[in-house]
Design an enzyme around this catalytic site. Structure first.
Site, mmCIF file in Angstrom:
data_model
loop_
_atom_site.group_PDB
_atom_site.id
_atom_site.type_symbol
_atom_site.label_atom_id
_atom_site.label_comp_id
_atom_site.label_asym_id
_atom_site.label_seq_id
_atom_site.Cartn_x
_atom_site.Cartn_y
_atom_site.Cartn_z
ATOM 1 N N GLU A 74 0.822 -1.214 0.000
ATOM 2 C CA GLU A 74 0.000 0.000 0.000
ATOM 3 C C GLU A 74 0.855 1.263 0.000
ATOM 4 O OE1 GLU A 74 -0.874 2.154 2.907
ATOM 5 O OE2 GLU A 74 0.829 1.338 3.974
ATOM 6 N N ALA B 78 -9.615 -7.152 9.035
ATOM 7 C CA ALA B 78 -8.832 -8.219 8.403
ATOM 8 C C ALA B 78 -7.334 -7.918 8.453
ATOM 9 C CB ALA B 78 -9.287 -8.415 6.957
ATOM 10 N N GLN C 265 -5.890 -5.652 10.469
ATOM 11 C CA GLN C 265 -5.462 -5.372 11.837
ATOM 12 C C GLN C 265 -5.216 -6.638 12.654
ATOM 13 O OE1 GLN C 265 -8.254 -2.526 13.573
ATOM 14 N NE2 GLN C 265 -8.257 -1.353 11.673
ATOM 15 N N HIS D 290 -3.880 -3.109 2.227
ATOM 16 C CA HIS D 290 -3.383 -3.069 3.604
ATOM 17 C C HIS D 290 -3.217 -4.489 4.154
ATOM 18 C CE1 HIS D 290 -4.585 1.169 3.410
ATOM 19 N NE2 HIS D 290 -3.839 1.362 4.471
#
Length: 346
Positions: free
Chosen positions: A10, A288, A290, A312
């Site tokens: 990202e 998801a 994190q 991410h």
């Protein structure tokens, strides 16, 4: 020293924050270059610098390149020291992202720690405090994380000034996550809030969100609805939707800004929630990614379904692989639903 190209994945601040967490946790030094190369203003911004300084404080790290605008950084951790820490970002930089940087390594400390962060609690491109407290924290608690969260005040862009805290207790082992199905939606919670603005704006946000949801959810669904007037520095608004399912929770936040009608804010959060709800999947796209740092050091294989695969998520899996031995796989295309598998290796 692990070499990391900050422009991969990202290409933003998450590469740095995840590397900081894992470096403190594993004791492995790293050098990152091209920091936030894919952003309009590259290099270390105030909130990223605070994440570096917070990680350095808890790990007694030797740091080179920790200055505003720096495109590269070397980070050499020593040992994790539990204690009482306070970090003031000085702007509306995200307080929750600083907390999420230090929580994983503090789980490996010998004693409990308490971390207070002053900054933005409801700002763009970061978890709102409502999301952190009501979605993220209960989700990692199910993995074995123990502690408490508290908010003394909220902070919005551009003035910040929110004060939040988190107590983190040691956790030697974390459980895996196995969530393939979410079950039925059992309750919906909606909070619409304003700070130093007419309460009518919160009411309009709420009505817009309810209009967007009308006819799209099960009839007779229990709802907890709240409008709030906040005492903050400056002005700001937000609306938060939490969906409670039999086997999962999901949350979405929309923020007001100057020139953005309240109706647009409400419609935005309703649309994001419905996109997740109508996918039929249990884990929302924010949670998801994190969960990755926790599952990467779990006691067994994790497998979960998410409503949307994001860059991410893939970035966090990649960075975790630099520091930890793990096998990971994502089935599904970016932007669509997918299955995530994470297996820590001995």
């Amino acid at each position: 020293m692990i070499e990391i190209d900050g422009s991969v994945g990202e290409g933003g601040g998450q590469v740095l924050r995840s590397a900081l967490s894992l470096s403190c946790l594993t004791g492995q030094a790293f050098h990152i270059y091209n920091i936030r190369k894919n952003r309009s203003k590259s290099g270390l911004m105030r909130q990223h610098l605070m994440a570096v300084q917070a990680a350095a404080a808890i790990a007694s790290a030797n740091v080179v390149g920790d200055r505003l605008g720096s495109p590269e950084l070397s980070f050499l951790p020593d040992g994790i020291t539990p204690g009482e820490y306070s970090f003031d970002i000085g702007t509306a930089g995200s307080a929750t992202l600083v907390l999420q940087t230090v929580i994983p390594p503090l789980l490996a400390a010998r004693k409990a720690s308490r971390v207070t962060v002053i900054g933005g609690t409801h700002v763009p491109f970061s978890p709102s405090w409502n999301y952190f407290e009501e979605i993220f924290w209960p989700s990692v608690a199910r993995l074995g994380v123990r502690g408490e969260t508290a908010a003394r005040s909220f902070g919005f862009y551009p003035k910040g000034g929110g004060r939040v805290a988190c107590t983190v207790e040691p956790a030697e082992v974390l459980a895996p996550c196995l969530v393939r199905e979410r079950g039925r939606l059992t309750r919906l919670r909606i909070v619409s809030a304003v700070g130093n603005l007419p309460k009518a704006i919160a009411d309009r946000q709420l009505q817009s969100a309810l209009s967007g949801l009308k006819g799209r959810l099960e009839r007779g669904l229990p709802m907890d609805i709240e409008t709030r007037e906040l005492a903050i520095h400056g002005q700001g608004t937000f609306i938060f939707i939490k969906g409670e399912y039999e086997h999962a929770v999901a949350g979405f936040t929309a923020l007001g800004e100057r020139g953005k009608p309240a109706e647009t804010v409400g419609a935005e959060v309703a649309r994001e929630f419905l996109e997740h709800h109508e996918s039929g999947e249990p884990i929302d796209p924010h949670l998801a990614d994190q969960l990755v740092l926790y599952l990467a050091r779990g006691t067994g294989s994790s497998l979960f379904r998410t409503s949307r695969v994001t860059s991410h998520l893939e970035t966090n899996l990649m960075v975790a692989g630099y520091f930890l031995k793990l096998a990971s796989r994502v089935e599904g295309e970016e932007g669509g639903p997918g299955t995530v598998m994470i297996t820590p290796q001995p």
